[in-house]
Enzyme design. Structure first.
Site, PDB file in Angstrom:
ATOM      1  CG  PHE A   1      -1.939   1.154   1.145  1.00 18.27           C
ATOM      2  CD1 PHE A   1      -3.235   0.914   0.701  1.00 18.27           C
ATOM      3  CD2 PHE A   1      -1.591   2.459   1.492  1.00 18.27           C
ATOM      4  CE1 PHE A   1      -4.167   1.945   0.615  1.00 18.27           C
ATOM      5  CE2 PHE A   1      -2.520   3.496   1.400  1.00 18.27           C
ATOM      6  CZ  PHE A   1      -3.807   3.240   0.960  1.00 18.27           C
TER       7      PHE A   1
ATOM      8  CG  ASP B   1       5.550   3.918   1.884  1.00 18.87           C
ATOM      9  OD1 ASP B   1       5.505   4.541   2.964  1.00 18.87           O
ATOM     10  OD2 ASP B   1       4.555   3.781   1.140  1.00 18.87           O
TER      11      ASP B   1
ATOM     12  CE  LYS C   1      -0.601   5.626   7.771  1.00 22.85           C
ATOM     13  NZ  LYS C   1      -2.037   5.780   7.922  1.00 22.85           N
TER      14      LYS C   1
ATOM     15  CB  THR D   1       0.110  25.655  -2.967  1.00 24.84           C
ATOM     16  OG1 THR D   1      -0.381  25.711  -4.293  1.00 24.84           O
ATOM     17  CG2 THR D   1      -0.209  26.950  -2.243  1.00 24.84           C
TER      18      THR D   1
HETATM   19  O1  PSZ Z   1      -7.583   3.523   3.420  1.00 27.58           O
HETATM   20  C1  PSZ Z   1      -6.622   4.325   3.312  1.00 27.58           C
HETATM   21  O2  PSZ Z   1      -6.567   5.226   2.483  1.00 27.58           O
HETATM   22  C2  PSZ Z   1      -5.482   4.127   4.211  1.00 27.58           C
HETATM   23  S1  PSZ Z   1      -5.622   3.207   5.557  1.00 27.58           S
HETATM   24  C3  PSZ Z   1      -4.013   3.399   5.960  1.00 27.58           C
HETATM   25  C4  PSZ Z   1      -3.362   4.133   5.051  1.00 27.58           C
HETATM   26  C5  PSZ Z   1      -4.208   4.580   4.060  1.00 27.58           C
HETATM   27  N1  PSZ Z   1      -2.036   4.330   5.132  1.00 27.58           N
HETATM   28  C6  PSZ Z   1      -1.392   5.303   4.367  1.00 27.58           C
HETATM   29  C7  PSZ Z   1      -0.124   4.945   3.688  1.00 27.58           C
HETATM   30  C8  PSZ Z   1       0.712   3.887   4.110  1.00 27.58           C
HETATM   31  O3  PSZ Z   1       0.361   3.119   5.151  1.00 27.58           O
HETATM   32  C9  PSZ Z   1       1.894   3.616   3.420  1.00 27.58           C
HETATM   33  C10 PSZ Z   1       2.804   2.514   3.839  1.00 27.58           C
HETATM   34  N2  PSZ Z   1       2.247   4.391   2.360  1.00 27.58           N
HETATM   35  C11 PSZ Z   1       1.475   5.408   1.947  1.00 27.58           C
HETATM   36  C12 PSZ Z   1       0.288   5.714   2.576  1.00 27.58           C
HETATM   37  C13 PSZ Z   1      -0.528   6.861   2.072  1.00 27.58           C
HETATM   38  O4  PSZ Z   1      -0.562   7.865   2.996  1.00 27.58           O
HETATM   39  P1  PSZ Z   1      -1.769   8.949   2.996  1.00 27.58           P
HETATM   40  O5  PSZ Z   1      -2.996   8.211   3.450  1.00 27.58           O
HETATM   41  O6  PSZ Z   1      -1.311   9.977   3.975  1.00 27.58           O
HETATM   42  O7  PSZ Z   1      -1.882   9.458   1.625  1.00 27.58           O
END
Ligand code: PSZ
Length: 473
Positions: free
Chosen positions: A190, A299, A330, A354
């Site tokens: 992910f 990541d 996070k 921006t």
């Molecule tokens: O359902 C969702 O959109 C979720 S639930 C948990 C996440 C997203 N985690 C975000 C995440 C991550 O765990 C890793 C390893 N890489 C990138 C991301 C993306 O981060 P955001 O959500 O801040 O864009």
């Protein structure tokens, strides 16, 4: 741990955008503030040419940690107020551009002025001297991919600049201006939900359905068998199989002219089910990336910030050169990525937007890092994590039909339920007994407590969960 400056000083860079408009203008009365009367200067006042000598000096410093050529001058946010921007050389300017239209109620509005501390140093990963901040994890990965593609193309070009054909074709999304590069990712990964990131996300179909994507290589991620000590040989073979596939894919995609410019991987696949691989796997993967000239992007959006017992999970690998680029978000409060100097964009505005993150969040992470250090929270995570993991192992021994594959690093722990329905029932039952748990993958429960989760919290949970298991039907 190496340290470097993450946050801007209160004297912030004025690119074309805002970096910090909430500043410590404490001399202004919070009660009496009215923008036009009490809270504004009465006209411009110029002391030097802009940029003045102080701005020039700071530009040089900032340029040390990122391409700062988009910076025009530095702002002194302590002195700026209302409609007036004061720069670090004391020039006061009526600001009719307001950081590309991003200042709702002027500079240092008293209502927005809160306790502001000088930003502190933050932990930078080994060897990664450059940093760009972003707003979220996806945004960070997205820009990390772009950084990698530009690096790769420049590597191929050598000293020559972009051709006229490249400049023309890039405008219409065509080769060679838009090369067919790819990022290799892993099944179960992910990396976010934006268009580029989504092409490397393979945790659940529902995230991806109906969205056009790239034909980029996807390698299998190891599926380790637990307990690890009973399956040493099988797990080694499983990791070797996945690594072999990585190399095969790199070769295959190069042949079909979709050259792998980078490999992206989570130190522990999180959304995809808390899938771990050995330190040896990551060492070998990193070596494969180097051997084939691919950037290695780690990541740490979910694993970073201390929850595995080290500030960055990849520190567990014990490598001298663990990554070329590393993304975070996070628990870091702000998103962003660290990278090696050789990945610096060769021109301003190539990596830009921006906000470039939210500068007020930099203040928060600076303080979070202070607390982590002062309260030795990494040791706490290691200790409490051990209590949690040991307790889970014990429950696994008592209820092997309900709990399996107990795994974890620090408090980043998880286990598998026999199936999705049971997993979801565990979560619901626990919630009604006062414990919030989260799932991941198709039948795992993962633990993501705060860094101030202590041994006694682990025992509290274990007792409640032990009762749940004893009564479970
Ligand atoms: O359902 C969702 O959109 C979720 S639930 C948990 C996440 C997203 N985690 C975000 C995440 C991550 O765990 C890793 C390893 N890489 C990138 C991301 C993306 O981060 P955001 O959500 O801040 O864009």
């Amino acid at each position: 741990m190496a340290s470097m400056l993450l946050s801007r000083q209160l004297t912030c860079a004025v690119q074309q955008n805002c970096r910090l408009f909430v500043s410590g203008c404490r001399s202004i009365s919070q009660v009496a503030a009215k923008i036009d009367v009490d809270f504004d200067y009465d006209g411009p006042l110029m002391k030097t040419e802009v940029p003045g000598p102080r701005s020039r000096e700071l530009m040089k410093q900032l340029n040390g940690i990122q391409n700062a050529e988009s910076v025009h001058f530095f702002c002194n946010y302590n002195e700026s107020r209302g409609n007036y921007l004061v720069d670090v050389d004391g020039n006061r300017m009526l600001d009719l551009y307001s950081q590309i239209s991003s200042l709702p109620i002027g500079y240092s509005h008293p209502a927005l002025v809160k306790l502001v501390q000088q930003p502190q140093n933050v932990v930078a990963p080994k060897g990664l001297s450059q940093i760009v901040t972003m707003s979220c994890g996806s945004c960070s990965n997205e820009n990390a991919f772009k950084t990698i593609f530009m690096w790769y193309r420049n590597k191929e070009r050598g000293q020559t600049g972009a051709t006229k054909e490249e400049l023309e074709t890039c405008m219409i999304n065509q080769y060679p201006g838009c090369p067919d590069y790819s990022i290799l990712s892993f099944m179960g990964a992910f990396h976010g939900r934006t268009m580029g990131c989504l092409a490397t996300t393979h945790s659940k179909a529902i995230h991806k359905l109906d969205i056009p994507s790239f034909d980029w290589p996807i390698a299998p991620f190891p599926r380790l068998k637990y307990p690890l000590e009973e399956f040493v040989k099988e797990n080694q073979q499983e990791e070797a199989r996945c690594l072999e596939e990585v190399e095969d894919l790199i070769v295959k995609y190069r042949k079909k002219k979709k050259t792998v410019a980078g490999i992206v991987v989570e130190p522990i696949q999180s959304e995809g089910g808390d899938n771990h691989a050995s330190d040896d796997f990551f060492k070998k993967l990193r070596d494969i990336a180097r051997k084939h000239g691919c950037a290695f992007l780690v990541d740490e959006v979910q694993t970073g910030g201390g929850c595995t017992g080290k500030f960055w999970a990849h520190e567990h690998w014990g490598l001298d050169d663990p990554a070329d680029v590393m993304t975070f978000s996070k628990k870091m409060m702000t998103g962003g990525f660290f990278h090696k100097e050789e990945f610096r964009p060769n021109a301003p505005y190539r990596i830009f937007n921006t906000w470039l993150g939210d500068p007020s969040k930099n203040l928060l992470i600076a303080e979070v890092i202070n607390v982590i250090k002062r309260e030795d929270l990494l040791s706490n995570v290691t200790h409490a994590g051990k209590a949690l993991l040991t307790g889970l192992m014990d429950l696994q021994a008592r209820y092997p039909h309900l709990i399996s594959r107990v795994r974890g690093r620090g408090t980043f722990c998880s286990f598998d339920a026999p199936d999705e329905t049971t997993r979801n029932k565990f979560i619901l039952t626990a919630r009604n007994k006062g414990v919030v748990l989260g799932g991941c993958g198709d039948r795992s429960i993962r633990f993501r407590p705060t860094l101030v989760f202590r041994d006694h919290h682990a025992h509290l949970f274990l007792n409640i969960f032990s009762d749940i298991l004893a009564d479970f039907k």
